[in-house]
Design an enzyme around this catalytic site. Structure first.
Site, PDB file in Angstrom:
ATOM      1  N   ASP A   8      16.206  -7.383  -8.340  1.00 41.72           N
ATOM      2  CA  ASP A   8      15.622  -8.547  -7.680  1.00 41.72           C
ATOM      3  C   ASP A   8      15.941  -9.790  -8.520  1.00 41.72           C
ATOM      4  OD1 ASP A   8      13.777 -10.058  -5.954  1.00 41.72           O
ATOM      5  OD2 ASP A   8      12.485 -10.062  -7.719  1.00 41.72           O
ATOM      6  N   THR A  42      17.780  -9.316  -3.146  1.00 46.58           N
ATOM      7  CA  THR A  42      16.903 -10.478  -3.124  1.00 46.58           C
ATOM      8  C   THR A  42      16.502 -10.876  -1.708  1.00 46.58           C
ATOM      9  OG1 THR A  42      16.753 -12.834  -3.759  1.00 46.58           O
ATOM     10  CG2 THR A  42      18.934 -11.998  -3.161  1.00 46.58           C
ATOM     11  N   GLY A  43      15.405 -11.579  -1.618  1.00 36.90           N
ATOM     12  CA  GLY A  43      15.006 -12.169  -0.354  1.00 36.90           C
ATOM     13  C   GLY A  43      15.751 -13.464  -0.078  1.00 36.90           C
ATOM     14  N   ASP A 214       9.673  -7.011  -8.901  1.00 35.83           N
ATOM     15  CA  ASP A 214       8.355  -7.472  -9.356  1.00 35.83           C
ATOM     16  C   ASP A 214       7.343  -7.658  -8.238  1.00 35.83           C
ATOM     17  OD1 ASP A 214       7.842 -10.729  -8.799  1.00 35.83           O
ATOM     18  OD2 ASP A 214       9.889 -10.040  -8.587  1.00 35.83           O
TER      19      ASP A 214
END
Length: 264
Positions: A8, A42-43, A214
């Site tokens: 992430d 990742t977003g 996270d």
């Protein structure tokens, strides 16, 4: 030996100063030198993620938009893509209009907003990407959206999430990347689905995959990976389901776990 590592970005790879530290950079480079494939999960939009990937020397497909888009870094070829179902997209837009919510659309790796306000500017500053203001989303809503995002107060978004799940059913995946960001994707647009696809693409068994994150939006990839690692600064719910907990993003937690399992 882990052959594929998915990491992430926000609050995991980068620290609170929004940088990849020298120690983490070196650990990643050493892992890549040893033949390990390292990617981002990742977003963020692909447009935002690719800048970070190039900084740390990656040349592999990236998992972006929470897993809704896997795209080659070298040639921009799309390997895996899922869009919010059209009927769900229209319902989300209508819901946002009825409740005066700040809604953002992501179409063809472009960010669209209805108003240029503090929420828009803060988000764009964090992601370091431009945005397009289109007050009338009726012109866009029928185009495939890789992701839809609502920005508001954390507690209120928790209520919105419950209502949207009831309204939309199982056709979408709803998660939070940050307390103020509620994100809606296709039901197969998760980091877990994308990581499973990418492992097969590289000929890896999922037992040979490490995932590091996270936030709760990292849950699916930690669950499918052979080793799911939560950062020291991770939300408690993610730590509960992780196989291992490393140091925080401000203490080079990514470098620490790579040294432990790859470089030692």
């Amino acid at each position: 030996m882990y052959k594929l590592i998915a990491i992430d970005v926000d609050d995991t790879l980068i620290n609170d100063d929004k940088i990849v530290t020298e120690a983490t950079q070196q650990a990643l480079e050493q892992a890549i030198t040893k033949g390990v494939t390292v990617t981002l999960a990742t977003g963020r939009m692909y447009a935002s993620a690719q800048a970070i990937a190039r900084q740390i020397g990656m040349n592999v497909p990236l998992i972006t938009y929470q897993g809704s888009l896997v795209k080659n870094l070298l040639d921009g070829h799309v390997l895996y893509e899922r869009s919010v179902p059209q009927d769900a997209a229209r319902r989300i837009w209508q819901y946002a209009e009825e409740h005066s919510l700040h809604l953002q659309l992501y179409i063809d790796d472009q960010l669209y907003v209805q108003v240029d306000n503090e929420k828009t500017q803060s988000y764009a500053g964090l992601s370091k990407i431009p945005y397009i203001v289109e007050p009338d989303f009726s012109k866009l809503i029928d185009q495939p959206s890789t992701k839809m995002l609502i920005i508001d107060e954390p507690d209120y978004l928790d209520e919105v999430a419950v209502e949207l799940r009831d309204l939309l059913g199982s056709g979408v995946h709803i998660t939070k990347s940050k307390p103020h960001f509620l994100e809606i994707m296709h039901s197969e647009g998760t980091k877990g689905h994308a990581l499973t696809y990418l492992a097969e693409h590289f000929g890896c068994d999922l037992s040979e995959v490490m995932a590091i994150g996270d936030a709760w939006n990292d849950r699916e990839m930690l669950e499918v990976a052979g080793l799911g690692v939560a950062m020291g600064n991770a939300v408690p719910s993610l730590k509960e389901i992780a196989d291992e907990i490393t140091l925080s993003n401000n203490d080079d937690g990514v470098a620490h776990v790579i040294r432990k399992h790859i470089l030692s």
